[in-house]
Design an enzyme around this catalytic site. Structure first.
Site, PDB file in Angstrom:
ATOM      1  N   HIS A 128       6.431  12.782  14.290  1.00  0.00           N
ATOM      2  CA  HIS A 128       5.385  12.240  15.157  1.00  0.00           C
ATOM      3  C   HIS A 128       6.039  11.214  16.071  1.00  0.00           C
ATOM      4  O   HIS A 128       7.231  10.904  15.951  1.00  0.00           O
ATOM      5  CB  HIS A 128       4.199  11.697  14.368  1.00  0.00           C
ATOM      6  CG  HIS A 128       4.522  10.551  13.462  1.00  0.00           C
ATOM      7  ND1 HIS A 128       4.924   9.327  13.926  1.00  0.00           N
ATOM      8  CD2 HIS A 128       4.507  10.459  12.110  1.00  0.00           C
ATOM      9  CE1 HIS A 128       5.132   8.528  12.914  1.00  0.00           C
ATOM     10  NE2 HIS A 128       4.909   9.183  11.803  1.00  0.00           N
ATOM     11  N   HIS A 134       8.424   8.385  14.933  1.00  0.00           N
ATOM     12  CA  HIS A 134       9.776   8.717  14.482  1.00  0.00           C
ATOM     13  C   HIS A 134      10.811   8.583  15.593  1.00  0.00           C
ATOM     14  O   HIS A 134      12.000   8.493  15.327  1.00  0.00           O
ATOM     15  CB  HIS A 134       9.817  10.158  13.941  1.00  0.00           C
ATOM     16  CG  HIS A 134       9.150  10.305  12.608  1.00  0.00           C
ATOM     17  ND1 HIS A 134       8.211  11.264  12.348  1.00  0.00           N
ATOM     18  CD2 HIS A 134       9.283   9.598  11.465  1.00  0.00           C
ATOM     19  CE1 HIS A 134       7.795  11.149  11.097  1.00  0.00           C
ATOM     20  NE2 HIS A 134       8.428  10.141  10.542  1.00  0.00           N
ATOM     21  N   CYS A 156       2.392   3.944  -5.628  1.00  0.00           N
ATOM     22  CA  CYS A 156       1.804   4.543  -4.429  1.00  0.00           C
ATOM     23  C   CYS A 156       2.667   5.717  -4.004  1.00  0.00           C
ATOM     24  O   CYS A 156       3.841   5.534  -3.659  1.00  0.00           O
ATOM     25  CB  CYS A 156       1.722   3.540  -3.278  1.00  0.00           C
ATOM     26  SG  CYS A 156       1.173   4.351  -1.761  1.00  0.00           S
ATOM     27  N   CYS A 207       3.859   5.663  -0.273  1.00  0.00           N
ATOM     28  CA  CYS A 207       5.034   4.799  -0.024  1.00  0.00           C
ATOM     29  C   CYS A 207       6.190   5.203  -0.937  1.00  0.00           C
ATOM     30  O   CYS A 207       7.292   4.699  -0.786  1.00  0.00           O
ATOM     31  CB  CYS A 207       4.725   3.336  -0.320  1.00  0.00           C
ATOM     32  SG  CYS A 207       3.372   2.605   0.601  1.00  0.00           S
ATOM     33  N   CYS A 238      -3.810   1.114  -1.184  1.00  0.00           N
ATOM     34  CA  CYS A 238      -2.671   0.967  -0.268  1.00  0.00           C
ATOM     35  C   CYS A 238      -3.185   0.899   1.168  1.00  0.00           C
ATOM     36  O   CYS A 238      -3.827   1.847   1.632  1.00  0.00           O
ATOM     37  CB  CYS A 238      -1.706   2.140  -0.421  1.00  0.00           C
ATOM     38  SG  CYS A 238      -0.432   2.109   0.855  1.00  0.00           S
ATOM     39  N   HIS A 282      -1.746   3.785   3.386  1.00  0.00           N
ATOM     40  CA  HIS A 282      -2.141   5.177   3.149  1.00  0.00           C
ATOM     41  C   HIS A 282      -3.611   5.334   2.804  1.00  0.00           C
ATOM     42  O   HIS A 282      -4.078   6.455   2.609  1.00  0.00           O
ATOM     43  CB  HIS A 282      -1.252   5.802   2.066  1.00  0.00           C
ATOM     44  CG  HIS A 282       0.179   5.839   2.485  1.00  0.00           C
ATOM     45  ND1 HIS A 282       1.078   4.852   2.160  1.00  0.00           N
ATOM     46  CD2 HIS A 282       0.838   6.707   3.274  1.00  0.00           C
ATOM     47  CE1 HIS A 282       2.238   5.128   2.718  1.00  0.00           C
ATOM     48  NE2 HIS A 282       2.128   6.243   3.410  1.00  0.00           N
ATOM     49  N   LYS A 309      -3.255   2.408  14.058  1.00  0.00           N
ATOM     50  CA  LYS A 309      -2.266   3.196  13.339  1.00  0.00           C
ATOM     51  C   LYS A 309      -2.633   4.673  13.513  1.00  0.00           C
ATOM     52  O   LYS A 309      -3.818   5.022  13.471  1.00  0.00           O
ATOM     53  CB  LYS A 309      -2.374   2.805  11.869  1.00  0.00           C
ATOM     54  CG  LYS A 309      -1.304   3.375  10.993  1.00  0.00           C
ATOM     55  CD  LYS A 309      -1.482   2.775   9.593  1.00  0.00           C
ATOM     56  CE  LYS A 309      -0.708   3.423   8.519  1.00  0.00           C
ATOM     57  NZ  LYS A 309       0.122   4.488   8.572  1.00  0.00           N
ATOM     58  N   LYS A 321      -4.555  11.124  10.910  1.00  0.00           N
ATOM     59  CA  LYS A 321      -5.224  12.405  11.183  1.00  0.00           C
ATOM     60  C   LYS A 321      -6.734  12.224  11.161  1.00  0.00           C
ATOM     61  O   LYS A 321      -7.453  12.834  11.941  1.00  0.00           O
ATOM     62  CB  LYS A 321      -4.803  13.447  10.144  1.00  0.00           C
ATOM     63  CG  LYS A 321      -3.366  13.858  10.346  1.00  0.00           C
ATOM     64  CD  LYS A 321      -3.085  15.233   9.775  1.00  0.00           C
ATOM     65  CE  LYS A 321      -1.629  15.589   9.973  1.00  0.00           C
ATOM     66  NZ  LYS A 321      -0.811  15.403   8.772  1.00  0.00           N
TER      67      LYS A 321
HETATM   68  N1  MSP Z   1      12.010   8.644   3.894  1.00  0.00           N
HETATM   69  C1  MSP Z   1      11.784   7.278   4.143  1.00  0.00           C
HETATM   70  C2  MSP Z   1      13.027   6.604   4.719  1.00  0.00           C
HETATM   71  C3  MSP Z   1      14.255   6.708   3.848  1.00  0.00           C
HETATM   72  S1  MSP Z   1      15.609   5.895   4.603  1.00  0.00           S
HETATM   73  C4  MSP Z   1      16.771   5.869   3.418  1.00  0.00           C
HETATM   74  C5  MSP Z   1      10.642   7.096   5.158  1.00  0.00           C
HETATM   75  N2  MSP Z   1      10.351   8.154   5.913  1.00  0.00           N
HETATM   76  S2  MSP Z   1       9.203   8.157   7.039  1.00  0.00           S
HETATM   77  O1  MSP Z   1       9.173   9.491   7.552  1.00  0.00           O
HETATM   78  O2  MSP Z   1       7.976   7.632   6.522  1.00  0.00           O
HETATM   79  O3  MSP Z   1       9.683   7.148   8.148  1.00  0.00           O
HETATM   80  C6  MSP Z   1      10.923   7.357   8.833  1.00  0.00           C
HETATM   81  C7  MSP Z   1      11.138   6.266   9.874  1.00  0.00           C
HETATM   82  O4  MSP Z   1      10.100   6.311  10.860  1.00  0.00           O
HETATM   83  C8  MSP Z   1      11.078   4.849   9.284  1.00  0.00           C
HETATM   84  O5  MSP Z   1      12.027   4.016   9.926  1.00  0.00           O
HETATM   85  C9  MSP Z   1       9.686   4.409   9.601  1.00  0.00           C
HETATM   86  O6  MSP Z   1       9.544   3.012   9.672  1.00  0.00           O
HETATM   87  C10 MSP Z   1       9.524   5.034  10.976  1.00  0.00           C
HETATM   88  N3  MSP Z   1       8.131   5.168  11.354  1.00  0.00           N
HETATM   89  C11 MSP Z   1       7.162   5.896  10.734  1.00  0.00           C
HETATM   90  N4  MSP Z   1       5.997   5.739  11.431  1.00  0.00           N
HETATM   91  C12 MSP Z   1       6.204   4.920  12.495  1.00  0.00           C
HETATM   92  C13 MSP Z   1       5.441   4.482  13.600  1.00  0.00           C
HETATM   93  N5  MSP Z   1       4.163   4.804  13.755  1.00  0.00           N
HETATM   94  N6  MSP Z   1       6.076   3.731  14.530  1.00  0.00           N
HETATM   95  C14 MSP Z   1       7.408   3.426  14.468  1.00  0.00           C
HETATM   96  N7  MSP Z   1       8.140   3.827  13.430  1.00  0.00           N
HETATM   97  C15 MSP Z   1       7.533   4.483  12.395  1.00  0.00           C
HETATM   98  O7  MSP Z   1      10.117   6.004   5.247  1.00  0.00           O
END
Ligand code: MSP
Length: 475
Positions: free
Chosen positions: A18, A21, A124, A127, A143, A146, A293, A296
């Site tokens: 999304h 990321h 959780c 998380c 949480c 979530h 935030k 969905k």
């Molecule tokens: N799998 C773990 C990370 C393990 S690192 C050893 C995880 N995955 S995640 O898919 O939830 O998030 C991946 C990255 O995207 C993280 O740095 C997280 O903070 C970032 N983001 C997820 N949603 C975000 C936003 N809405 N905005 C900015 N960054 C966000 O956590």
């Protein structure tokens, strides 16, 4: 020349990428390009986090075999990173056999810092985190990230004695040996660390069928965070290879929600293995959608591919590198995106290139032989990892160049044959300044920088056939 190692968080594969990321990748890519421009050698890891219940249960709900589900979503992340033109050097999947084997070796190194005990408390799954009673009470059992009640679990786990490392970690943060950015987050981490109990680092295999087995105990699998964090060194070949060329990492980029894992559990694992701590952990804020935030159920999830395809990559990189503050939360709305495109990329920059190149063309000017100069003020901001601020700094130069053209009015000079030399001098200076701007833009917008440089350094200065950022009119 120095060797730089930078890392990005590895996303779960429970869905497609999304918009949020994109942050890790764009920031890391900007830093990587900046370092390469300075002549340094950069190793840049990216990857996907594939074990754990979060991924497993999603595949199960969809009725897709977990390995296939992980393969498909991991490929989506890889494609996404490529589409963002991110120059990573390594892509690691936590289901890679090498990673799994190396993780088990790392586990063995934790040695007597590990003990077995019963965990009875809250968890959780969103998380993938154990929740203390204090936190449970503070959050009223739900949480906030979530929107789901914490689950009560009682199980046998292996624990890592965080208590053995607390002092060293706190000292490393306080002395700046392991810098946490932004600074106010370092204070949060220090207080979390003070209260941190020993952490559970395994789950019973019967509760978590999708994980790396604990060596010597098939009834347990590694807690997904241990497996995930280890990727930063297994990707370099640890433990069988010497990783001292690239470890300790220059900087590890993560989102604010996962800083605690990187600043507490991860350093404890590294210290237990006798390894140094990363030099910097840089945490960015969240990208919100319409001020909320993304979720969905609210229906405000933004598909990054749609955004990317609507105006192309430079506009995408521009918005998220400049308008998403590198350290704070930021907002995406289509209105803001359209406005940034038209008012800034089209009006400020695209127009500047077009009109200056046109003025040069009218005088039949040859391309410039300009050598870009290093800029100490810019470098100081880039070195503080405040990329959005560095981008503002470059943009001020774009705007001041526009003002300079307005003030100097080359079109007026062109009417007066006696001021011809003055006109050529001014056009030359303005072109060189624009080439300098394009040099500073390189880490952020590599393709745009290359296009500007081409216009002003080719045999003849000619404006691009189509403007770099054609203005968009509402249909
Ligand atoms: N799998 C773990 C990370 C393990 S690192 C050893 C995880 N995955 S995640 O898919 O939830 O998030 C991946 C990255 O995207 C993280 O740095 C997280 O903070 C970032 N983001 C997820 N949603 C975000 C936003 N809405 N905005 C900015 N960054 C966000 O956590």
């Amino acid at each position: 020349m120095s060797k730089i190692y930078l890392t990005t968080a590895i996303p779960y594969v429970n869905g497609a990428p999304h918009i949020g990321h994109a942050m890790d990748y764009l920031i890391a890519d900007t830093y990587a390009r900046y370092q390469k421009e300075k002549g340094n050698e950069v190793r840049f890891q990216a990857g996907t986090d594939e074990h754990g219940n979060k991924n497993y249960k999603k595949a199960e709900n969809l009725g897709i075999p977990i390995q296939q589900f992980a393969d498909d979503n991991s490929a989506k992340f890889q494609n996404f990173i490529k589409k963002l033109d991110v120059e990573y050097t390594d892509f690691i999947r936590t289901t890679d056999k090498d990673h799994e084997r190396r993780c088990q070796e790392i586990w063995k190194k934790l040695g007597n810092h590990i003990y077995r005990d019963t965990y009875e408390g809250w968890y959780c799954e969103g998380c993938e985190r154990f929740i203390t009673q204090k936190e449970y009470d503070e959050k009223n059992g739900v949480c906030p990230d979530h929107n789901k009640p914490y689950e009560k679990i009682k199980e046998e786990n292996y624990y890592l004695r965080i208590s053995n490392f607390k002092d060293k970690i706190a000292q490393a943060i306080e002395s700046g040996e392991m810098k946490i950015l932004p600074e106010f987050r370092a204070k949060e981490v220090l207080s979390l660390l003070k209260d941190s109990p020993d952490v559970s680092i395994s789950r019973p295999a019967e509760h978590l069928p999708w994980g790396i087995p604990v060596p010597g105990d098939d009834s347990q699998v590694m807690y997904v965070w241990v497996d995930a964090l280890a990727n930063y060194i297994t990707v370099l070949g640890y433990p069988e290879q010497d990783i001292s060329e690239y470890w300790p990492a220059t900087v590890q980029f993560v989102g604010k929600d996962i800083l605690r894992f990187h600043a507490i559990i991860w350093p404890a694992i590294l210290l237990a293995c006798g390894l140094s701590l990363p030099k910097t952990i840089c945490s960015h804020g969240f990208v919100l959608s319409n001020g909320q935030k993304m979720s969905k159920s609210i229906g405000n999830v933004v598909d990054p591919i749609e955004v990317l395809d609507s105006k192309g990559l430079p506009a995408f990189r521009y918005y998220f590198l400049r308008h998403a503050d590198s350290f704070a939360d930021s907002d995406f709305t289509w209105d803001k995106y359209n406005a940034a495109y038209n008012n800034e990329l089209a009006n400020d920059l695209g127009n500047l290139v077009q009109r200056l190149a046109n003025l040069c063309k009218k005088q039949d000017l040859p391309g410039r032989k300009y050598q870009p100069k290093r800029d100490a003020d810019y470098e100081a901001i880039m070195d503080s990892f405040y990329f959005s601020k560095a981008f503002d700094y470059v943009w001020e130069k774009v705007q001041s160049l526009n003002r300079a053209i307005d003030d100097k009015k080359p079109w007026e000079l062109a009417k007066d044959p006696e001021r011809h030399d003055e006109l050529l001098l001014i056009l030359g200076e303005l072109s060189d300044e624009l080439l300098q701007v394009s040099y500073l833009l390189k880490p952020f917008l590599p393709n745009t920088a290359a296009a500007i440089s081409k216009v002003f350094t080719s045999d003849k200065i000619l404006p691009p056939d189509t403007p770099l950022f054609p203005k968009e009119y509402k249909k």
